[in-house]
Design a protein around this motif. Structure first.
Motif, PDB file in Angstrom:
ATOM      1  N   ARG A 190      -4.157   2.954   6.069  1.00  0.00           N
ATOM      2  CA  ARG A 190      -4.385   4.207   5.333  1.00  0.00           C
ATOM      3  C   ARG A 190      -4.076   5.405   6.215  1.00  0.00           C
ATOM      4  N   SER A 191      -4.193   5.213   7.507  1.00  0.00           N
ATOM      5  CA  SER A 191      -3.770   6.237   8.452  1.00  0.00           C
ATOM      6  C   SER A 191      -2.848   5.535   9.447  1.00  0.00           C
TER       7      SER A 191
ATOM      8  N   ARG B   3       0.824  -1.205   0.000  1.00  0.00           N
ATOM      9  CA  ARG B   3       0.000   0.000   0.000  1.00  0.00           C
ATOM     10  C   ARG B   3       0.861   1.259   0.000  1.00  0.00           C
TER      11      ARG B   3
END
Ligand SMILES: [Zn+2]
Lengths: 93, 242
Positions: free
Chosen positions: B95-96, B15
């Protein structure tokens, strides 16, 4: 209590406005031009210089305050839930 | 067991590199630390979970208390938050940061609880930070008009020997500051706890609270100013008493 004559007239911005930007200034979160204006003001204004120092002291001291130990009364429950959930199940292979 | 760890690393680092190369920024370093912790969590490492709880529990409780009626409810909210973390970390995709994710869960739960429990009192304070006007510093400390308008009429007096260390050495000063922080409205307390107490960088604070940088500094400065005022009053009082 008024400041010495000459101090304020040299400054582009009144103290009241400078004071609002102090935290952003300390964190270098202001643009170059504003940073310059504030630096010029601080060089000639004892009141604002003191104010900046005090806000910096507060910023530092808040981070150093003894943290209360927050033991969760249900830590056993949490642990059990974690173990049940996270431990890979002994699936056959 | 190790294959599990490899999968986590792969999915998370994949990612990170999708699109363009990640910059070697601070958040990348934080994420790396998160990856290591996540691997251990997914292996069922209890100590990793204890570490995670120890790292964030007290800040979570303090922040939750700003939203709900009392300590007991705040503890329930945080307990629920940890349960959601336990349920969710297997699906956490990075994602965070982990912290942003955990605090986000808590704030959501706390607001939800707060609405149900004290909607008739101060809930509006959550969304509005302008409830006490634009002023940060008490306007009466400045000249109101004339040639000196906007300049200090009552400038702060230097706290001569007061350093963070000397303030911390006084139990009374510590109490006074803790009370001042506790008395802050939630919007101000959140930023102070995250930024100054927990040392979260400003970008991540904005992500957690979903606010802009400008907004962050308005709130942060108000919070610090209120604590500063309290210290000022405490020091003046002490001076008078001597
Ligand atoms: Zn000034």
């Amino acid at each position: 209590m008024a400041q010495e004559e000459g101090q304020a007239t040299l400054s582009e911005i009144p103290c009241q406005e400078i004071a609002q930007w102090v935290s952003a200034y300390l964190d270098e979160h202001v643009g170059d031009e504003r940073k310059r204006q504030i630096a010029v003001h601080l060089a000639i204004c004892v009141g604002c210089e003191t104010y900046v120092k005090q806000i910096a002291t507060v910023r530092d001291v808040v981070g150093l305050l003894p943290k209360t130990v927050e033991e969760s009364p249900d830590s056993h429950r949490l642990r059990r839930a974690f173990v049940a959930r996270a431990r890979p199940s002994p699936s056959g292979g | 067991m190790n294959s599990d760890a490899v999968t986590v690393t792969e999915s998370l680092s994949h990612r990170m590199v999708v699109g363009r190369k990640p910059e070697p920024s601070q958040s990348a370093a934080v994420l790396k630390e998160d990856v290591a912790l996540l691997i251990r969590l997914r292996q069922g490492d209890e100590r990793a979970f204890d570490e995670l709880v120890a790292r964030h529990h007290s800040a979570l409780i303090r922040m939750a208390m700003g939203y709900v009626a009392d300590r007991e409810v705040a503890e329930e909210v945080v307990q629920d938050t940890w349960m959601a973390v336990i349920e969710g970390f297997a699906r956490f995709e990075g994602r965070s940061s982990l912290r942003t994710w955990i605090f986000g869960i808590m704030i959501h739960k706390a607001k939800d609880r707060g609405v149900r429990e004290k909607r008739h009192t101060t809930f509006s304070a959550f969304e509005s930070i302008d409830d006490d006007g634009d002023e940060t510093v008490d306007p009466s400390r400045f000249h109101q008009s004339g040639e000196w308008a906007g300049h200090w009429a009552f400038p702060p007096q230097p706290w001569d020997e007061q350093t963070p260390e000397t303030l911390l050495a006084s139990q009374q000063a510590v109490n006074v500051m803790n009370l001042a922080i506790k008395a802050l409205p939630p919007t101000l307390q959140d930023v102070l706890i995250l930024r100054d107490v927990e040392g979260v960088d400003s970008k991540e604070v904005c992500e957690i609270l979903k606010i802009t940088g400008t907004n962050l500094y308005v709130r942060l400065h108000r919070a610090r100013e209120r604590v500063r005022q309290t210290v000022e009053i405490y020091l003046e009082g002490r001076q008078c008493a001597v």
